[in-house]
Motif scaffolding. Sequence first.
Motif, mmCIF file in Angstrom:
data_model
loop_
_atom_site.group_PDB
_atom_site.id
_atom_site.type_symbol
_atom_site.label_atom_id
_atom_site.label_comp_id
_atom_site.label_asym_id
_atom_site.label_seq_id
_atom_site.Cartn_x
_atom_site.Cartn_y
_atom_site.Cartn_z
ATOM 1 N N THR A 80 53.887 27.101 11.069
ATOM 2 C CA THR A 80 52.702 27.960 11.011
ATOM 3 C C THR A 80 51.418 27.154 11.053
ATOM 4 O OG1 THR A 80 53.778 29.804 9.868
ATOM 5 C CG2 THR A 80 51.406 29.562 9.551
ATOM 6 N N ALA A 81 51.267 26.187 10.171
ATOM 7 C CA ALA A 81 50.032 25.408 10.093
ATOM 8 C C ALA A 81 49.780 24.632 11.381
ATOM 9 C CB ALA A 81 50.082 24.458 8.899
ATOM 10 N N GLU A 82 50.811 24.013 11.910
ATOM 11 C CA GLU A 82 50.672 23.219 13.137
ATOM 12 C C GLU A 82 50.221 24.080 14.308
ATOM 13 O OE1 GLU A 82 53.693 21.049 16.326
ATOM 14 O OE2 GLU A 82 54.390 21.470 14.276
ATOM 15 N N LEU A 83 50.849 25.230 14.493
ATOM 16 C CA LEU A 83 50.528 26.073 15.636
ATOM 17 C C LEU A 83 49.169 26.744 15.474
ATOM 18 C CD1 LEU A 83 54.039 27.674 16.217
ATOM 19 C CD2 LEU A 83 52.942 25.860 17.544
ATOM 20 N N ALA A 84 48.817 27.109 14.263
ATOM 21 C CA ALA A 84 47.499 27.705 14.029
ATOM 22 C C ALA A 84 46.397 26.700 14.304
ATOM 23 C CB ALA A 84 47.407 28.212 12.589
ATOM 24 N N ARG A 85 46.591 25.469 13.877
ATOM 25 C CA ARG A 85 45.588 24.419 14.118
ATOM 26 C C ARG A 85 45.470 24.120 15.611
ATOM 27 N NH1 ARG A 85 47.732 21.155 10.906
ATOM 28 N NH2 ARG A 85 46.572 21.762 9.035
ATOM 29 N N ALA A 86 46.597 24.062 16.302
ATOM 30 C CA ALA A 86 46.576 23.796 17.739
ATOM 31 C C ALA A 86 45.876 24.907 18.509
ATOM 32 C CB ALA A 86 48.008 23.622 18.253
ATOM 33 N N ALA A 87 45.953 26.141 18.004
ATOM 34 C CA ALA A 87 45.319 27.278 18.678
ATOM 35 C C ALA A 87 43.824 27.366 18.388
ATOM 36 C CB ALA A 87 46.004 28.573 18.265
ATOM 37 N N GLY A 88 43.344 26.592 17.419
ATOM 38 C CA GLY A 88 41.902 26.561 17.184
ATOM 39 C C GLY A 88 41.423 27.009 15.826
ATOM 40 N N ALA A 89 42.342 27.231 14.889
ATOM 41 C CA ALA A 89 41.936 27.656 13.547
ATOM 42 C C ALA A 89 41.718 26.450 12.635
ATOM 43 C CB ALA A 89 42.994 28.568 12.927
ATOM 44 N N ARG A 90 40.890 26.637 11.644
ATOM 45 C CA ARG A 90 40.845 25.690 10.526
ATOM 46 C C ARG A 90 41.917 26.138 9.540
ATOM 47 N NH1 ARG A 90 37.663 25.639 5.601
ATOM 48 N NH2 ARG A 90 36.369 27.347 6.390
ATOM 49 N N VAL A 91 42.866 25.270 9.285
ATOM 50 C CA VAL A 91 43.981 25.603 8.412
ATOM 51 C C VAL A 91 43.706 25.041 7.022
ATOM 52 C CG1 VAL A 91 46.451 25.371 7.982
ATOM 53 C CG2 VAL A 91 45.609 25.656 10.323
ATOM 54 N N VAL A 92 43.780 25.905 6.028
ATOM 55 C CA VAL A 92 43.556 25.515 4.641
ATOM 56 C C VAL A 92 44.802 25.882 3.852
ATOM 57 C CG1 VAL A 92 42.122 25.803 2.587
ATOM 58 C CG2 VAL A 92 41.084 25.938 4.865
ATOM 59 N N HIS A 93 45.369 24.917 3.155
ATOM 60 C CA HIS A 93 46.532 25.227 2.321
ATOM 61 C C HIS A 93 46.062 25.858 1.018
ATOM 62 C CE1 HIS A 93 50.221 24.787 -0.024
ATOM 63 N NE2 HIS A 93 50.848 24.594 1.123
ATOM 64 N N ARG A 94 46.791 26.848 0.592
ATOM 65 C CA ARG A 94 46.468 27.572 -0.635
ATOM 66 C C ARG A 94 46.233 26.624 -1.815
ATOM 67 N NH1 ARG A 94 51.793 30.095 -2.643
ATOM 68 N NH2 ARG A 94 52.114 27.849 -2.880
ATOM 69 N N ASP A 95 47.054 25.596 -1.944
ATOM 70 C CA ASP A 95 46.972 24.710 -3.106
ATOM 71 C C ASP A 95 45.755 23.801 -3.080
ATOM 72 O OD1 ASP A 95 49.329 25.885 -3.861
ATOM 73 O OD2 ASP A 95 50.597 24.205 -3.236
ATOM 74 N N ALA A 96 45.109 23.690 -1.917
ATOM 75 C CA ALA A 96 43.922 22.840 -1.813
ATOM 76 C C ALA A 96 42.661 23.549 -2.280
ATOM 77 C CB ALA A 96 43.747 22.367 -0.371
ATOM 78 N N VAL A 97 42.746 24.846 -2.494
ATOM 79 C CA VAL A 97 41.603 25.642 -2.939
ATOM 80 C C VAL A 97 41.741 25.897 -4.435
ATOM 81 C CG1 VAL A 97 40.290 27.766 -2.603
ATOM 82 C CG2 VAL A 97 41.551 26.760 -0.683
ATOM 83 N N LEU A 98 40.766 25.499 -5.188
ATOM 84 C CA LEU A 98 40.774 25.673 -6.633
ATOM 85 C C LEU A 98 42.040 25.063 -7.252
ATOM 86 C CD1 LEU A 98 38.613 27.003 -8.414
ATOM 87 C CD2 LEU A 98 40.042 29.035 -8.514
ATOM 88 N N PRO A 99 42.277 23.766 -7.025
ATOM 89 C CA PRO A 99 43.539 23.148 -7.461
ATOM 90 C C PRO A 99 43.750 23.136 -8.972
ATOM 91 C CG PRO A 99 41.984 21.494 -6.674
ATOM 92 C CD PRO A 99 41.409 22.822 -6.303
ATOM 93 N N ARG A 100 42.697 23.342 -9.756
ATOM 94 C CA ARG A 100 42.893 23.354 -11.218
ATOM 95 C C ARG A 100 43.688 24.579 -11.672
ATOM 96 N NH1 ARG A 100 39.727 26.925 -14.076
ATOM 97 N NH2 ARG A 100 37.891 27.777 -13.002
ATOM 98 N N LEU A 101 43.763 25.621 -10.826
ATOM 99 C CA LEU A 101 44.550 26.808 -11.148
ATOM 100 C C LEU A 101 45.819 26.797 -10.303
ATOM 101 C CD1 LEU A 101 41.940 29.729 -11.332
ATOM 102 C CD2 LEU A 101 43.031 28.508 -13.225
ATOM 103 N N PRO A 102 46.979 26.586 -10.902
ATOM 104 C CA PRO A 102 48.219 26.627 -10.113
ATOM 105 C C PRO A 102 48.344 27.959 -9.384
ATOM 106 C CG PRO A 102 48.640 25.761 -12.316
ATOM 107 C CD PRO A 102 47.231 26.285 -12.319
#
Length: 316
Positions: A80-102
């Motif tokens: 999913t992440a690889e193909l979305a990035r190749a198609a032109g999206a900025r891919v953000v992993h859920r865990d990279a956003v607000l990492p202090r909250l699991p």
Amino acid sequence: MIEEVERWLEHRSWTANDWPVERLAALKRATGASVAVVLPALNEEATVGAIVDVIRRELVEAVPLVDELVVLDSGSTDRTAELARAAGARVVHRDAVLPRLPALPGKGEVLWRSLLATDSDLICFVDADLKDFSSAFVTGILGPLLAEQDVHLVKAMYDRPLGSEPGQGGRVTELMARPLLNMHWPRLSGFVQPLGGEYAGRRSLLEQLPFPVGYGVELGLLVDALHTVGLDALAQVDVGVRVHRHQDGQALGRMAATIYRTAQVRLARGHLVRPELTQFDRLPEGGFEAHTHAVDTEERPPMREIPEYTERRAAA
């Protein structure tokens, strides 16, 4: 009440054809509003690339309508992440956003975190499992927000076929969500697809609302938006036909239980049982095996109560 809903249907319902992309681009220039499209995704390698490609080509490159095109990955184990990035999206992993909250499992969790992962004034959510995707799913729900400054949340409406059967999708909507809304929030009874995953809202509204972390997020946001900004600030747009992957009967049962629980939270906060749902599978050797699933859903607080978010907005 019926007359109020009928008046709302008359002046707060549109079709995607009412919002040609050239008109939206002119409205965007006139208002100065910025636009983000967010696709929550979990193992959607079969469809996410094609959706991103359409949005990038038609609404970023051909016409500068979308400023941020983000796939919020909910922990995919496929491409999913690889193909979305190749198609032109900025891919953000859920865990990279607000990492202090699991992170908690669920679609609503990634939608909530997307408010911190984006900066735009208007945010469009589009499910990543759509087939035969059209950019009208984005332009339709953006139109009322750009043209009507007193509209704050717009839901897409559409036909939902089930295989070859037209109009037979949306089983949880018809069996659970629609009866709940008609009985408890009748002013929302005019929404054709209250649980649909394609909708757009103003950041100024979304940051005020709690987000159920799971499948109940769409119903929760709709009910809370009604109480926050009123019926006339809500709208819907007909975008045609929605084709996507369908769940089996047991998954639908768990979804329905979560929808009921989300409604229950809003009807009687503080006076709740903690429900579970027991389902059954037939065993090869005969008889049935019970499986019990918790349907108690946690909720995230309004994003504007999160220090990292307020600091980011202040810096912007």
